[in-house]
Design an enzyme around this catalytic site. Structure first.
Site, PDB file in Angstrom:
ATOM      1  N   CYS A   1       0.842  -1.196   0.000  1.00  0.00           N
ATOM      2  CA  CYS A   1       0.000   0.000   0.000  1.00  0.00           C
ATOM      3  C   CYS A   1       0.882   1.254   0.000  1.00  0.00           C
ATOM      4  O   CYS A   1       1.559   1.538  -0.978  1.00  0.00           O
ATOM      5  CB  CYS A   1      -0.977  -0.055   1.167  1.00  0.00           C
ATOM      6  SG  CYS A   1      -2.402   1.046   0.981  1.00  0.00           S
TER       7      CYS A   1
ATOM      8  N   HIS B   1      -3.390  -5.867   0.900  1.00  0.00           N
ATOM      9  CA  HIS B   1      -2.723  -6.094   2.186  1.00  0.00           C
ATOM     10  C   HIS B   1      -2.647  -7.583   2.554  1.00  0.00           C
ATOM     11  O   HIS B   1      -3.532  -8.102   3.237  1.00  0.00           O
ATOM     12  CB  HIS B   1      -3.474  -5.355   3.293  1.00  0.00           C
ATOM     13  CG  HIS B   1      -3.346  -3.876   3.254  1.00  0.00           C
ATOM     14  ND1 HIS B   1      -2.373  -3.191   3.947  1.00  0.00           N
ATOM     15  CD2 HIS B   1      -4.073  -2.936   2.601  1.00  0.00           C
ATOM     16  CE1 HIS B   1      -2.504  -1.887   3.732  1.00  0.00           C
ATOM     17  NE2 HIS B   1      -3.526  -1.705   2.911  1.00  0.00           N
TER      18      HIS B   1
ATOM     19  N   GLU C   1      -0.722  -8.800   4.768  1.00  0.00           N
ATOM     20  CA  GLU C   1      -0.504  -8.869   6.220  1.00  0.00           C
ATOM     21  C   GLU C   1      -1.810  -8.794   6.999  1.00  0.00           C
ATOM     22  O   GLU C   1      -1.836  -9.075   8.203  1.00  0.00           O
ATOM     23  CB  GLU C   1       0.459  -7.762   6.666  1.00  0.00           C
ATOM     24  CG  GLU C   1      -0.135  -6.382   6.824  1.00  0.00           C
ATOM     25  CD  GLU C   1      -0.387  -5.641   5.519  1.00  0.00           C
ATOM     26  OE1 GLU C   1      -0.775  -4.456   5.582  1.00  0.00           O
ATOM     27  OE2 GLU C   1      -0.216  -6.234   4.437  1.00  0.00           O
TER      28      GLU C   1
END
EC number: 6.3.5.3
Length: 223
Positions: free
Chosen positions: A85, A193, A195
């Site tokens: 990002c 994302h 994560e």
């Protein structure tokens, strides 16, 4: 293996990145943007958020932070660097990845899960996936429209640098591009994302294999 998780003023995914590293079975530590060395680290994670409030443009002010010179050296040495990002935006600003990130076509902030396709599973970031495998990662951005010239796109395509594409393009990204690597394959940037995709209970665990890929690749080369 030990990951450096960079922290800028306005970073808000640094804890998620740290957690992803620990969950993949390695060590990690936060590194402040004012630091000038990455000695002792084997990989760099640049998290999402709004570094320096996104003033000027996303990633612009972070691109001149003291730690960036060291990130460039780190990448030049062939060590793994992942930017997610705002981290992807920073990597394009500092020239480690080609192209730029523009405002979404809708001019709205988008926050939802998106289905993506792994288009290249021959990288340190994707080799535990199957080529053309669909994965689900959250997206959360206002400036996620990946843009590049036709010439750069041809280079990306010819060099197999496009690793991740949207199946339902949410932001107008050129040719549905969601993630790329550099020519050497050790620097990766993506808007979605991974994560935040570690727990089925929270909607998706598709991101686990990305971090495990990084760790496995490093161990195969260094252990």
């Amino acid at each position: 293996m030990k990951f450096a998780v960079l922290v800028f003023p306005g970073s808000n995914c640094d804890r998620d990145m740290y957690n992803a590293a620990i969950k993949s079975g390695v060590d990690a530590a936060y590194v402040d943007y004012r630091e000038t060395t990455l000695d002792g680290f084997d990989g760099v994670l640049i998290p999402g958020g709004f570094s320096f409030g996104d003033y000027l443009r996303s990633g612009a002010m972070a691109s001149v932070a003291p730690i960036i010179k060291e990130v460039k050296r780190f990448a030049k040495e062939g060590k793994p660097v992942l930017g997610v990002c705002n981290g992807f935006q920073i990597l394009t600003e500092i020239g480690l990845l080609p192209g730029a990130l523009l405002h979404n076509d809708s001019h709205l902030f988008i926050s939802r899960n998106e289905t993506l396709k792994i288009t290249n599973n021959q990288t340190p970031f994707t080799h535990l996936y199957v080529k053309n495998e669909n994965v689900v990662y959250p997206v959360a951005h206002g400036e996620g429209h990946y843009y590049c010239t036709d010439e750069i796109y041809r280079e990306l395509n010819d060099n197999n640098q496009i690793i991740l594409k949207y199946t339902n393009n949410p932001n107008g990204s050129y040719e549905d591009i969601a993630g790329i690597v550099n020519k050497e394959g050790n620097v990766c940037g993506m808007m979605p994302h991974p994560e935040r995709a570690l727990e089925t209970l929270l909607g998706t665990n598709s991101g686990v294999k990305l971090f495990e890929s990084m760790v496995k690749s490093w161990r195969e080369q260094n252990v």
